[in-house]
Design an enzyme around this catalytic site. Sequence first.
Site, PDB file in Angstrom:
ATOM      1  N   PHE A 212       0.955  -0.997   0.043  1.00 19.09           N
ATOM      2  CA  PHE A 212      -0.091  -0.022   0.123  1.00 19.09           C
ATOM      3  C   PHE A 212       0.789   1.152   0.362  1.00 19.09           C
ATOM      4  O   PHE A 212       1.499   1.299   0.829  1.00 19.09           O
ATOM      5  CB  PHE A 212      -0.514   0.300   0.995  1.00 19.09           C
TER       6      PHE A 212
ATOM      7  N   ASP B 176       9.396   3.005   1.510  1.00 19.35           N
ATOM      8  CA  ASP B 176       8.167   3.354   2.100  1.00 19.35           C
ATOM      9  C   ASP B 176       8.161   3.569   3.542  1.00 19.35           C
ATOM     10  O   ASP B 176       7.517   2.852   3.763  1.00 19.35           O
ATOM     11  CB  ASP B 176       7.445   3.427   1.164  1.00 19.35           C
TER      12      ASP B 176
ATOM     13  N   LYS C 188       3.296  11.712   6.811  1.00 21.56           N
ATOM     14  CA  LYS C 188       2.219  11.056   8.259  1.00 21.56           C
ATOM     15  C   LYS C 188       2.859  12.213   8.841  1.00 21.56           C
ATOM     16  O   LYS C 188       2.866  12.922   9.568  1.00 21.56           O
ATOM     17  CB  LYS C 188       1.460  10.077   8.469  1.00 21.56           C
TER      18      LYS C 188
HETATM   19  N1  PMP Z   1       2.567   4.535   2.205  1.00 22.26           N
HETATM   20  C1  PMP Z   1       2.223   4.157   3.204  1.00 22.26           C
HETATM   21  C2  PMP Z   1       3.576   3.151   3.282  1.00 22.26           C
HETATM   22  C3  PMP Z   1       1.067   4.581   3.819  1.00 22.26           C
HETATM   23  O1  PMP Z   1       1.042   3.393   4.857  1.00 22.26           O
HETATM   24  C4  PMP Z   1       0.210   5.917   3.217  1.00 22.26           C
HETATM   25  C5  PMP Z   1      -1.059   5.721   3.845  1.00 22.26           C
HETATM   26  N2  PMP Z   1      -1.844   4.997   4.193  1.00 22.26           N
HETATM   27  C6  PMP Z   1       0.611   5.982   2.321  1.00 22.26           C
HETATM   28  C7  PMP Z   1       1.841   5.452   1.528  1.00 22.26           C
HETATM   29  C8  PMP Z   1       0.067   7.473   1.722  1.00 22.26           C
HETATM   30  O2  PMP Z   1      -0.104   8.064   2.378  1.00 22.26           O
HETATM   31  P1  PMP Z   1      -0.915   9.435   1.572  1.00 22.26           P
HETATM   32  O3  PMP Z   1      -2.182   9.318   2.986  1.00 22.26           O
HETATM   33  O4  PMP Z   1      -0.343  10.310   3.316  1.00 22.26           O
HETATM   34  O5  PMP Z   1      -1.044   9.387   0.570  1.00 22.26           O
END
Ligand code: PMP
Length: 393
Positions: free
Chosen positions: A134, A219, A248
């Site tokens: 994700f 990520d 985040k």
């Molecule tokens: N990468 C990871 C590992 C995430 O968990 C998330 C959000 N859950 C994102 C990217 C996307 O972040 P955003 O919702 O700020 O676009």
Amino acid sequence: MDTTTSRLAHNYHPLPVVIDSAAGAWVTDVDGRRLLDMLSAYSAMNFGHGHPALVAAAQAQLARMTLVSRAFEHSLLERFAAALGDLVGKEMVIPMNTGAEAVETAIKVARKWAYEVKGVEQDAAEIIVMSGNFHGRTTTIVGFSDDPETRRDFGPFTPGFVLVPYGDAAALEAAITPRTAAVLLEPVQGEAGVVLTPEGYLRRVRELCTVHDVLMVADEVQSGLGRTGTTVACEAYDVVPDLYVLGKALGGGIVPVSAVVGDRRVLEVLRPGQHGSTFGGNPLACAVGLAVVDLLRSGEVQARAARLGERLRAALTPLVGNGLVELRALGLWAGLDVDPARGTGREVCEQLLRRGVLAKDTHGSTIRLSPPLTISEDDLEWGLARVAAVVAG
Ligand code: PMP
């Protein structure tokens, strides 16, 4: 929420509570009921609601200057890049806003690096991604999800992504070709349910990337900034990727702040005018981001997360076989596969809500716990006791 009258598009499925205010690890709903936040906005609220240092930094910056765009330099930008780079031991930073934007940025950087530095033929670069991934919700990113629900009705998608099973080093090795630009992975998969990899896997990924001249892109949008008991999850596994994607918690739950952080030899492929964002690196974001980095610099928050994580494991491990099918945990972060006989993950979360705890299911019968790293030990025990009561039935 009545979906027949709501003016909001129905792209979320919120639990039945309307939150009105929050402080520390607690939120208060519109009826004045206090609930313990054991989700922390998917780890965006790692430092708790209204953390005094973060609020003070934001308030001071609100009055001073909030946005000039990247058409001009501003006084916090270089400081933010240096502080964030130093925190994770990297040289350069590309500031963005959301996690998905930063992932997109890393993809662009990896492709450009493959063409300019590695000599891959134009438009042939491949990025290897993992089952269960994700990385956000843009069209490109959902295009390489292996969840049919995430992709359905949104194609056609961006080509150039190759899926391999998460945690399987042999499959990764077999998928690497001379066209491979990068391996993009979450060192711990958050949305998949706090999925951990086998011992030695991430080190092997690092080795394969080094040997085949491929960028390792971690990520850490959800796993980074203290959650795992270390500054980044990669540190817990003793690996250093080429690029970190952070987001985040970097905005302290106050303002969206994300970044790609890496070494000069990679990030300098982007030259003036080739990438950007109106709000990326804005003064308010930098002020809050700097305050977040300050909170993490001494390592105390991370050590505390590790300590509290041990309490979490001690409280939840006895439930395995008694309401839990499996428990996965690292730092103050846990994925609980609840016995389907206890109900769906959503039903479990609704029961937790009735007992005063906010948590969220991810899929099936899996729920995730990620309380603020600043939660008191008593509050954590209080919340875990409620989780145990619901799970054990
Ligand atoms: N990468 C990871 C590992 C995430 O968990 C998330 C959000 N859950 C994102 C990217 C996307 O972040 P955003 O919702 O700020 O676009």
